[in-house]
Design a protein around this motif. Structure first.
Motif, PDB file in Angstrom:
ATOM      1  N   LEU A  38       0.844  -1.185   0.000  1.00  0.00           N
ATOM      2  CA  LEU A  38       0.000   0.000   0.000  1.00  0.00           C
ATOM      3  C   LEU A  38       0.878   1.234   0.000  1.00  0.00           C
ATOM      4  CD1 LEU A  38      -2.710   1.435   0.193  1.00  0.00           C
ATOM      5  CD2 LEU A  38      -2.697   0.984   2.660  1.00  0.00           C
ATOM      6  N   LEU A  39       0.651   2.107  -0.967  1.00  0.00           N
ATOM      7  CA  LEU A  39       1.444   3.313  -1.115  1.00  0.00           C
ATOM      8  C   LEU A  39       0.508   4.503  -1.233  1.00  0.00           C
ATOM      9  CD1 LEU A  39       4.259   4.589  -1.672  1.00  0.00           C
ATOM     10  CD2 LEU A  39       3.839   4.130  -4.085  1.00  0.00           C
ATOM     11  N   THR A  40       0.659   5.463  -0.361  1.00  0.00           N
ATOM     12  CA  THR A  40      -0.074   6.727  -0.440  1.00  0.00           C
ATOM     13  C   THR A  40       0.973   7.822  -0.625  1.00  0.00           C
ATOM     14  OG1 THR A  40      -0.023   7.179   1.932  1.00  0.00           O
ATOM     15  CG2 THR A  40      -1.869   5.843   1.117  1.00  0.00           C
ATOM     16  N   ASN A  41       0.596   9.069  -0.439  1.00  0.00           N
ATOM     17  CA  ASN A  41       1.565  10.159  -0.546  1.00  0.00           C
ATOM     18  C   ASN A  41       2.419  10.283   0.715  1.00  0.00           C
ATOM     19  OD1 ASN A  41      -0.676  10.672  -2.416  1.00  0.00           O
ATOM     20  ND2 ASN A  41       0.583  12.398  -2.989  1.00  0.00           N
ATOM     21  N   THR A  42       2.156   9.482   1.720  1.00  0.00           N
ATOM     22  CA  THR A  42       2.880   9.535   2.985  1.00  0.00           C
ATOM     23  C   THR A  42       3.980   8.476   2.973  1.00  0.00           C
ATOM     24  OG1 THR A  42       0.841  10.225   4.064  1.00  0.00           O
ATOM     25  CG2 THR A  42       2.613   9.441   5.490  1.00  0.00           C
ATOM     26  N   PRO A  43       5.216   8.841   3.298  1.00  0.00           N
ATOM     27  CA  PRO A  43       6.312   7.867   3.253  1.00  0.00           C
ATOM     28  C   PRO A  43       6.162   6.762   4.290  1.00  0.00           C
ATOM     29  CG  PRO A  43       7.059   9.944   4.195  1.00  0.00           C
ATOM     30  CD  PRO A  43       5.658  10.165   3.728  1.00  0.00           C
ATOM     31  N   LEU A  44       6.757   5.631   3.971  1.00  0.00           N
ATOM     32  CA  LEU A  44       6.732   4.466   4.865  1.00  0.00           C
ATOM     33  C   LEU A  44       7.843   4.510   5.908  1.00  0.00           C
ATOM     34  CD1 LEU A  44       6.138   1.649   2.208  1.00  0.00           C
ATOM     35  CD2 LEU A  44       4.450   2.737   3.673  1.00  0.00           C
ATOM     36  N   GLN A  45       8.773   5.432   5.787  1.00  0.00           N
ATOM     37  CA  GLN A  45       9.970   5.443   6.630  1.00  0.00           C
ATOM     38  C   GLN A  45       9.684   5.553   8.123  1.00  0.00           C
ATOM     39  OE1 GLN A  45      13.019   8.113   5.193  1.00  0.00           O
ATOM     40  NE2 GLN A  45      12.425   7.704   3.091  1.00  0.00           N
ATOM     41  N   ASP A  46       8.560   6.143   8.493  1.00  0.00           N
ATOM     42  CA  ASP A  46       8.234   6.283   9.917  1.00  0.00           C
ATOM     43  C   ASP A  46       7.512   5.068  10.479  1.00  0.00           C
ATOM     44  OD1 ASP A  46       9.417   8.784  10.028  1.00  0.00           O
ATOM     45  OD2 ASP A  46       7.547   9.815   9.497  1.00  0.00           O
ATOM     46  N   VAL A  52      -0.885   4.605   9.877  1.00  0.00           N
ATOM     47  CA  VAL A  52      -2.281   4.425  10.283  1.00  0.00           C
ATOM     48  C   VAL A  52      -2.758   5.637  11.079  1.00  0.00           C
ATOM     49  CG1 VAL A  52      -3.830   3.026  11.699  1.00  0.00           C
ATOM     50  CG2 VAL A  52      -2.177   1.909  10.203  1.00  0.00           C
ATOM     51  N   LYS A  53      -1.892   6.181  11.926  1.00  0.00           N
ATOM     52  CA  LYS A  53      -2.253   7.320  12.769  1.00  0.00           C
ATOM     53  C   LYS A  53      -2.330   8.624  11.977  1.00  0.00           C
ATOM     54  CE  LYS A  53      -0.635   9.899  16.786  1.00  0.00           C
ATOM     55  NZ  LYS A  53       0.438  10.075  17.746  1.00  0.00           N
ATOM     56  N   ASN A  54      -1.412   8.832  11.027  1.00  0.00           N
ATOM     57  CA  ASN A  54      -1.270  10.133  10.376  1.00  0.00           C
ATOM     58  C   ASN A  54      -1.795  10.217   8.947  1.00  0.00           C
ATOM     59  OD1 ASN A  54       0.119  11.275  12.633  1.00  0.00           O
ATOM     60  ND2 ASN A  54       1.917  10.114  12.016  1.00  0.00           N
ATOM     61  N   CYS A  55      -2.156   9.103   8.357  1.00  0.00           N
ATOM     62  CA  CYS A  55      -2.608   9.119   6.965  1.00  0.00           C
ATOM     63  C   CYS A  55      -3.987   8.474   6.890  1.00  0.00           C
ATOM     64  CB  CYS A  55      -1.610   8.380   6.074  1.00  0.00           C
ATOM     65  SG  CYS A  55      -2.105   8.360   4.336  1.00  0.00           S
ATOM     66  N   SER A  56      -5.012   9.299   6.780  1.00  0.00           N
ATOM     67  CA  SER A  56      -6.379   8.764   6.733  1.00  0.00           C
ATOM     68  C   SER A  56      -6.598   7.866   5.529  1.00  0.00           C
ATOM     69  CB  SER A  56      -7.400   9.910   6.721  1.00  0.00           C
ATOM     70  OG  SER A  56      -7.248  10.699   5.549  1.00  0.00           O
ATOM     71  N   ARG A  57      -5.918   8.139   4.443  1.00  0.00           N
ATOM     72  CA  ARG A  57      -6.054   7.307   3.238  1.00  0.00           C
ATOM     73  C   ARG A  57      -5.515   5.899   3.500  1.00  0.00           C
ATOM     74  NH1 ARG A  57      -3.063  10.151  -1.127  1.00  0.00           N
ATOM     75  NH2 ARG A  57      -4.347   8.986  -2.582  1.00  0.00           N
ATOM     76  N   TYR A  58      -4.360   5.820   4.131  1.00  0.00           N
ATOM     77  CA  TYR A  58      -3.778   4.523   4.478  1.00  0.00           C
ATOM     78  C   TYR A  58      -4.690   3.784   5.453  1.00  0.00           C
ATOM     79  CZ  TYR A  58      -0.123   1.087   5.418  1.00  0.00           C
ATOM     80  OH  TYR A  58       0.597  -0.079   5.518  1.00  0.00           O
TER      81      TYR A  58
END
Length: 120
Positions: A38-46, A52-58
């Motif tokens: 699953l890839l959104t505009n939010t990086p996976l590095q964190d 889940v907490k910071n990206c409503s799309r994810y």
């Protein structure tokens, strides 16, 4: 940071997410065990918990993917759930690929119900 990662997949269903870390100029490869990435505009590095907490799309898409995707229509439902349709940022286009059939369809923001289908 947005825009510095991509998803790479092949017809076997194997996929990875690759991100570029601008602080140390290294490429990071995320190879999630299981049948989906699953890839959104939010990086996976964190980490996934931060996603889940910071990206409503994810947060919307993850449980849908966990229940299983049987076809491109199911995947389009996930993509619809993730679309941003108002505010300053919008989802300008949505694409769904079928790597086995070697097709993909694109739907644009202003005419989302109209699909453009391509073969490769």
């Amino acid at each position: 940071f947005e825009g510095t990662h991509c998803q790479i997949a092949d017809p076997t269903g194997k996929s990875v997410v690759v991100e570029w870390n601008p602080s140390d100029y290294k490429l990071l490869v995320y190879d999630k065990p299981g049948p989906w990435e699953l890839l959104t505009n939010t990086p996976l590095q964190d980490g996934e918990e931060a996603l889940v907490k910071n990206c409503s799309r994810y947060a919307k898409a993850r449980p849908m993917l966990e229940t299983g995707i049987r076809n491109t229509e199911d995947m389009l439902d996930v993509m619809k759930a993730m679309r941003i349709t108002s505010g300053g940022a919008r989802t300008l286009w949505t694409s769904v690929m079928d790597l086995n059939a070697r097709t993909f369809e694109v739907r644009y923001f202003k005419e989302f119900d109209r699909k453009y289908k391509f073969k490769f």
